[in-house]
Design a protein around this motif. Structure first.
Motif, PDB file in Angstrom:
ATOM      1  N   UNK A 199       0.780  -1.232   0.000  1.00 18.86           N
ATOM      2  CA  UNK A 199       0.000   0.000   0.000  1.00 18.86           C
ATOM      3  C   UNK A 199       0.812   1.282   0.000  1.00 18.86           C
ATOM      4  N   UNK A 200       2.137   1.171  -0.165  1.00 20.19           N
ATOM      5  CA  UNK A 200       2.983   2.367  -0.150  1.00 20.19           C
ATOM      6  C   UNK A 200       2.919   3.089  -1.495  1.00 20.19           C
ATOM      7  N   UNK A 201       2.826   4.404  -1.447  1.00 22.41           N
ATOM      8  CA  UNK A 201       2.890   5.209  -2.649  1.00 22.41           C
ATOM      9  C   UNK A 201       4.238   5.866  -2.816  1.00 22.41           C
ATOM     10  N   UNK A 202       4.979   5.980  -1.706  1.00 26.42           N
ATOM     11  CA  UNK A 202       6.310   6.576  -1.709  1.00 26.42           C
ATOM     12  C   UNK A 202       7.244   5.654  -0.946  1.00 26.42           C
ATOM     13  N   UNK A 203       8.441   5.431  -1.487  1.00 25.35           N
ATOM     14  CA  UNK A 203       9.448   4.615  -0.814  1.00 25.35           C
ATOM     15  C   UNK A 203      10.747   5.403  -0.742  1.00 25.35           C
ATOM     16  N   UNK A 204      11.356   5.394   0.426  1.00 22.53           N
ATOM     17  CA  UNK A 204      12.674   5.978   0.618  1.00 22.53           C
ATOM     18  C   UNK A 204      13.690   4.851   0.721  1.00 22.53           C
ATOM     19  N   UNK A 205      14.642   4.830  -0.211  1.00 23.51           N
ATOM     20  CA  UNK A 205      15.749   3.870  -0.137  1.00 23.51           C
ATOM     21  C   UNK A 205      16.838   4.498   0.716  1.00 23.51           C
ATOM     22  N   UNK A 206      17.125   3.915   1.858  1.00 25.42           N
ATOM     23  CA  UNK A 206      18.050   4.522   2.815  1.00 25.42           C
ATOM     24  C   UNK A 206      19.498   4.081   2.617  1.00 25.42           C
ATOM     25  N   UNK A 207      19.771   3.329   1.568  1.00 23.10           N
ATOM     26  CA  UNK A 207      21.135   2.887   1.273  1.00 23.10           C
ATOM     27  C   UNK A 207      21.649   3.649   0.063  1.00 23.10           C
ATOM     28  N   UNK A 208      22.713   4.416   0.245  1.00 20.86           N
ATOM     29  CA  UNK A 208      23.239   5.212  -0.860  1.00 20.86           C
ATOM     30  C   UNK A 208      23.819   4.333  -1.962  1.00 20.86           C
ATOM     31  N   UNK A 209      24.331   3.162  -1.614  1.00 19.76           N
ATOM     32  CA  UNK A 209      24.881   2.263  -2.631  1.00 19.76           C
ATOM     33  C   UNK A 209      23.789   1.758  -3.565  1.00 19.76           C
ATOM     34  N   UNK A 210      22.605   1.489  -3.016  1.00 16.72           N
ATOM     35  CA  UNK A 210      21.480   0.998  -3.820  1.00 16.72           C
ATOM     36  C   UNK A 210      20.627   2.122  -4.399  1.00 16.72           C
ATOM     37  N   UNK A 211      20.997   3.373  -4.096  1.00 15.96           N
ATOM     38  CA  UNK A 211      20.142   4.500  -4.432  1.00 15.96           C
ATOM     39  C   UNK A 211      19.772   4.618  -5.891  1.00 15.96           C
ATOM     40  N   UNK A 212      20.753   4.519  -6.786  1.00 17.66           N
ATOM     41  CA  UNK A 212      20.457   4.680  -8.208  1.00 17.66           C
ATOM     42  C   UNK A 212      19.542   3.584  -8.713  1.00 17.66           C
ATOM     43  N   UNK A 213      19.810   2.345  -8.305  1.00 18.19           N
ATOM     44  CA  UNK A 213      18.967   1.233  -8.740  1.00 18.19           C
ATOM     45  C   UNK A 213      17.526   1.472  -8.311  1.00 18.19           C
ATOM     46  N   UNK A 214      17.349   1.839  -7.047  1.00 18.57           N
ATOM     47  CA  UNK A 214      15.999   2.063  -6.535  1.00 18.57           C
ATOM     48  C   UNK A 214      15.325   3.242  -7.225  1.00 18.57           C
ATOM     49  N   UNK A 215      16.051   4.330  -7.392  1.00 17.97           N
ATOM     50  CA  UNK A 215      15.509   5.530  -8.016  1.00 17.97           C
ATOM     51  C   UNK A 215      15.078   5.244  -9.456  1.00 17.97           C
ATOM     52  N   UNK A 216      15.870   4.478 -10.170  1.00 19.36           N
ATOM     53  CA  UNK A 216      15.552   4.152 -11.561  1.00 19.36           C
ATOM     54  C   UNK A 216      14.299   3.279 -11.686  1.00 19.36           C
ATOM     55  N   UNK A 217      13.935   2.605 -10.602  1.00 21.48           N
ATOM     56  CA  UNK A 217      12.751   1.729 -10.620  1.00 21.48           C
ATOM     57  C   UNK A 217      11.482   2.462 -10.200  1.00 21.48           C
ATOM     58  N   UNK A 218      11.586   3.753  -9.978  1.00 20.79           N
ATOM     59  CA  UNK A 218      10.396   4.544  -9.640  1.00 20.79           C
ATOM     60  C   UNK A 218       9.415   4.493 -10.798  1.00 20.79           C
ATOM     61  N   UNK A 219       8.151   4.310 -10.478  1.00 29.63           N
ATOM     62  CA  UNK A 219       7.111   4.227 -11.505  1.00 29.63           C
ATOM     63  C   UNK A 219       6.076   3.196 -11.132  1.00 29.63           C
ATOM     64  N   UNK A 220       5.117   2.975 -12.015  1.00 32.82           N
ATOM     65  CA  UNK A 220       4.049   2.004 -11.773  1.00 32.82           C
ATOM     66  C   UNK A 220       3.349   2.256 -10.446  1.00 32.82           C
TER      67      UNK A 220
END
Length: 242
Positions: free
Chosen positions: A74-95
């Protein structure tokens, strides 16, 4: 344009690579997101995987699975708190999901504080994503910067051993040295946040990522609530524009 579900504004997801972050971000959420409920996923192995060569596709699959589960929760917003994984997570924003990487709001501010930016890391895997985002933000701001990276030797071993006092003390000591040569010092990992308390009297600004990232989440939520059509707010679009 990404659209969020009508029920998504009140639930925020967090993707962590260390259990210690859960309490930190719950406390920040109570202060800055008082009306939101939180959902946490913790996967230390994702960070270890990301530190191995040749694992990019597997890391992406792991992060995508976590984000899908947070979306299903049910989350509409997710914060990835790991800077190493940040780009991967950010690039998956959508849907239907807006993903914010923890370091971008902090690094956006850093480039406004002076051209000499010091970056403190305890993991070498943090260097490339942090310096890349700094370059992106400096280019967007039309600012020329120089970046000095300092790796705090053995600090991560103390963190993994649960010796928070030794970890934060070593970070604070390294920050003081770096501050003498820089206009601003960035503590590149969320786990470094408590070290800032030991640097309160330092003339050089020291930035940490957790609070600024949660404030960015709050901005996304405010934007969503002000848009009855349920579109991704401009704050989120700015955070993940790269």
């Amino acid at each position: 344009m990404t659209e969020l579900r009508p029920d998504a504004a009140g639930k925020v997801g967090f993707l962590h690579t260390a259990e210690v972050h859960v309490a930190t971000f719950d406390a920040l959420s109570r202060k800055h997101l008082p009306s939101a409920s939180t959902v946490h996923r913790v996967d230390p192995e994702a960070l270890e995987l990301a530190r191995q060569d040749g694992m990019a596709e597997r890391v992406r699959a792991v992060v995508a699975a976590h984000l899908a589960e947070l979306r299903d929760a049910g989350c509409g917003v997710v914060l990835c708190t790991c800077s190493t994984l940040g780009k991967v997570a950010e690039d998956l924003s959508g849907d239907g999901l807006a993903v914010i990487r923890i370091d971008r709001p902090m690094l956006r501010r850093a480039v406004t504080l002076g051209p000499r930016i010091g970056v403190l890391v305890a993991l070498t895997s943090t260097i490339e994503p942090t310096t890349r985002v700094l370059a992106e933000e400096a280019a967007d701001a039309g600012t020329d910067i120089t970046v000095e990276v300092s790796v705090v030797d053995d600090a991560w071993d103390a963190f993994l051993a649960g010796d928070a006092e030794a970890y934060h003390s070593s970070i604070a000591q390294a920050a003081r040295v770096l501050a003498s040569r820089c206009d601003v010092v960035v503590l590149a990992q969320a786990s470094m946040e408590p070290a800032a308390a030991q640097l309160a009297g330092l003339e050089t600004p020291v930035l940490t990522s957790p609070r600024s990232a949660v404030e960015a989440v709050a901005a996304v939520q405010r934007g969503f609530k002000n848009d009855p059509a349920g579109h991704l707010p401009k704050e989120a679009a700015a955070v993940r524009r790269h």
